[in-house]
Design a protein around this motif. Structure first.
Motif, mmCIF file in Angstrom:
data_model
loop_
_atom_site.group_PDB
_atom_site.id
_atom_site.type_symbol
_atom_site.label_atom_id
_atom_site.label_comp_id
_atom_site.label_asym_id
_atom_site.label_seq_id
_atom_site.Cartn_x
_atom_site.Cartn_y
_atom_site.Cartn_z
ATOM 1 N N VAL A 211 -14.154 31.927 -60.786
ATOM 2 C CA VAL A 211 -13.648 33.224 -60.350
ATOM 3 C C VAL A 211 -12.860 33.039 -59.063
ATOM 4 O O VAL A 211 -13.078 32.081 -58.323
ATOM 5 N N ASN A 212 -11.930 33.956 -58.787
ATOM 6 C CA ASN A 212 -11.049 33.782 -57.623
ATOM 7 C C ASN A 212 -11.342 34.785 -56.522
ATOM 8 O O ASN A 212 -10.480 35.075 -55.694
ATOM 9 N N ALA A 213 -12.574 35.317 -56.504
ATOM 10 C CA ALA A 213 -12.940 36.277 -55.462
ATOM 11 C C ALA A 213 -12.802 35.642 -54.080
ATOM 12 O O ALA A 213 -13.430 34.629 -53.788
ATOM 13 N N GLY A 214 -11.959 36.241 -53.262
ATOM 14 C CA GLY A 214 -11.770 35.734 -51.901
ATOM 15 C C GLY A 214 -10.847 34.540 -51.814
ATOM 16 O O GLY A 214 -10.569 34.046 -50.715
ATOM 17 N N HIS A 227 -13.185 43.916 -49.977
ATOM 18 C CA HIS A 227 -14.195 43.139 -50.689
ATOM 19 C C HIS A 227 -13.527 41.935 -51.361
ATOM 20 O O HIS A 227 -12.334 41.973 -51.670
ATOM 21 N N PRO A 228 -14.297 40.868 -51.623
ATOM 22 C CA PRO A 228 -13.717 39.708 -52.319
ATOM 23 C C PRO A 228 -13.234 40.054 -53.721
ATOM 24 O O PRO A 228 -12.284 39.475 -54.214
ATOM 25 N N SER A 229 -13.901 40.992 -54.385
ATOM 26 C CA SER A 229 -13.462 41.481 -55.697
ATOM 27 C C SER A 229 -14.160 42.801 -55.959
ATOM 28 O O SER A 229 -15.085 43.193 -55.229
ATOM 29 N N ASP A 250 -9.800 35.254 -41.841
ATOM 30 C CA ASP A 250 -10.746 34.882 -40.797
ATOM 31 C C ASP A 250 -12.157 35.418 -40.941
ATOM 32 O O ASP A 250 -13.055 34.978 -40.224
ATOM 33 N N SER A 251 -12.399 36.389 -41.828
ATOM 34 C CA SER A 251 -13.750 36.954 -41.906
ATOM 35 C C SER A 251 -14.744 35.914 -42.398
ATOM 36 O O SER A 251 -14.411 35.021 -43.190
ATOM 37 N N GLU A 252 -15.984 36.040 -41.944
ATOM 38 C CA GLU A 252 -17.016 35.064 -42.314
ATOM 39 C C GLU A 252 -17.256 35.060 -43.816
ATOM 40 O O GLU A 252 -17.464 34.000 -44.419
ATOM 41 N N LEU A 253 -17.205 36.233 -44.439
ATOM 42 C CA LEU A 253 -17.441 36.318 -45.876
ATOM 43 C C LEU A 253 -16.363 35.572 -46.661
ATOM 44 O O LEU A 253 -16.672 34.769 -47.548
ATOM 45 N N PHE A 254 -15.116 35.805 -46.335
ATOM 46 C CA PHE A 254 -14.025 35.186 -47.091
ATOM 47 C C PHE A 254 -13.930 33.684 -46.812
ATOM 48 O O PHE A 254 -13.715 32.899 -47.742
ATOM 49 N N THR A 255 -14.068 33.288 -45.563
ATOM 50 C CA THR A 255 -13.999 31.847 -45.271
ATOM 51 C C THR A 255 -15.190 31.124 -45.896
ATOM 52 O O THR A 255 -15.065 29.982 -46.344
ATOM 53 N N GLY A 256 -16.343 31.785 -45.960
ATOM 54 C CA GLY A 256 -17.508 31.177 -46.591
ATOM 55 C C GLY A 256 -17.308 30.974 -48.084
ATOM 56 O O GLY A 256 -17.692 29.934 -48.639
ATOM 57 N N LEU A 257 -16.686 31.944 -48.749
ATOM 58 C CA LEU A 257 -16.423 31.811 -50.179
ATOM 59 C C LEU A 257 -15.455 30.675 -50.473
ATOM 60 O O LEU A 257 -15.488 30.079 -51.550
#
Length: 266
Positions: A211-214, A227-229, A250-257
Motif C-alpha cells: 500500500v502507498n499510504a504516506g 491522514h496517510p490514507s 516532516d510529520s512523525e507519522l508520515f516519516t515513520g511510515l
C-alpha cells in the motif's frame, strides 16, 4: 457542493489533475457532468456493486441508483472523461462478479477495481469472505485482467497471486491444482468464459508491492485533517494550521511510515 466546479477549476489553474468520485444520484446528469468536465475534471470514479438494478440497488439501499450510475458512466465516456469502476466485493455479489466485469467491458473503463471489504463500522454486518474465497476471487481478478484493466483495493496480496500465476504459467503447471483453488473460482471462471471474458487480449500489469499510504499518497478530509490514507484514520495535522507539504515531509507519522528499517519479520 455548489462550489464543486469552482474547486475543480482552481485545481486545474494550479496544475493539479482532478478526478471526481460522485454517488449515483438524480443530480448526476449529463449536463452536470459536462460542467465538471469543462471546469477541468478529467476522470470519474463510480461504484458498481451489481450487474443488475436488483443487486446493486439492494446493496446501496436506494432504488434507481443502478440506472443513474450507468447513465453517468456513459455520459462521462461520451465527454471523453476517464472512468474507473469500483466494486465492493462482499458475499451478496460474489457470484455476480463476472457479469459486473461484462458491463465494464461493454461500457468501457480505464480500470476496474475490486474493492475488498474493510470490516469496520457498518461493514462488519456485510459478510466478510473466508480466506479461501479471497484466494478464489483474487485469481479471478487476475484472469479477467487479461481482458479488462483490473486491480484490487485493500488487497495488496494480489501481487503475490499475480507472481504465482506468472511462475506457474511459465512452468506449464495447473494453477487450480497447485494453488488449491475452490469451487467459487471454478464457477467464476466458467461464467467468465460464457461471457467471453477469457480472451487474452492484454498483458496483466504487475500489481504494486504494497500500500502507498504516506508514500506518494495523502488523504485530506473535508475538515482539513491529514491522514496517510482514507483507510488509516490516524491524524498527522491539519492544513488549516500547517502546510500540507510540511505535514507530508516532516510529520512523525508520515516519516515513520516511510522508514523501511522499522519493518520486521519476513
Amino acid at each position: 457542493r455548489p462550489d464543486l466546479t469552482e474547486l475543480i477549476a482552481h485545481g486545474r489553474r494550479i496544475g493539479v489533475r482532478v478526478a471526481v468520485s460522485p454517488s449515483g444520484t438524480p443530480t448526476l446528469t449529463p449536463e452536470r457532468l459536462s460542467e465538471l468536465h469543462s471546469a477541468g475534471a478529467v476522470g470519474l470514479s463510480l461504484s458498481l456493486d451489481g450487474s443488475t438494478a436488483d443487486v446493486h440497488d439492494t446493496f446501496r439501499g436506494v432504488p434507481g441508483v443502478f440506472r443513474w450510475t450507468l447513465d453517468a458512466w456513459d455520459a462521462a465516456r461520451a465527454l471523453g472523461m476517464k472512468v474507473q469502476i469500483n466494486t465492493t466485493v462482499v458475499r451478496h455479489n460474489l457470484h455476480d462478479l463476472p457479469d459486473i466485469v461484462r458491463l465494464v467491458a461493454e461500457h468501457g473503463a480505464m480500470l476496474w477495481s475490486a474493492f475488498f471489504l474493510v470490516p469496520t463500522g457498518r461493514g462488519r454486518s456485510l459478510g466478510a469472505l473466508t480466506p479461501g474465497e479471497v484466494e478464489d476471487v483474487l485469481n479471478f481478478v487476475y484472469d479477467v485482467g487479461l481482458t479488462v484493466p483490473a486491480k484490487t483495493t485493500e488487497a495488496h496480496h494480489f501481487r503475490r497471486v499475480a507472481l504465482q500465476r506468472q511462475v506457474l504459467a511459465a512452468a506449464g503447471d495447473d494453477h487450480v491444482a497447485v494453488l488449491g483453488l475452490g469451487p467459487l473460482y471454478r464457477e467464476l471462471r466458467e461464467r467468465a468464459g460464457e461471457l467471453g471474458l477469457d480472451r487474452k487480449a492484454r498483458r496483466v500489469r504487475r500489481p504494486p508491492l504494497d500500500v502507498n499510504a504516506g508514500r506518494g499518497f495523502v488523504f485530506v478530509s473535508h475538515t482539513g485533517t491529514v491522514h496517510p490514507s482514507g483507510f488509516l484514520p490516524l491524524g498527522a495535522g491539519s492544513v488549516r494550521e500547517t502546510p500540507l507539504t510540511e505535514i507530508y515531509r516532516d510529520s512523525e507519522l508520515f516519516t515513520g511510515l516511510r522508514d523501511a528499517d522499522r519493518l520486521g519479520g519476513r
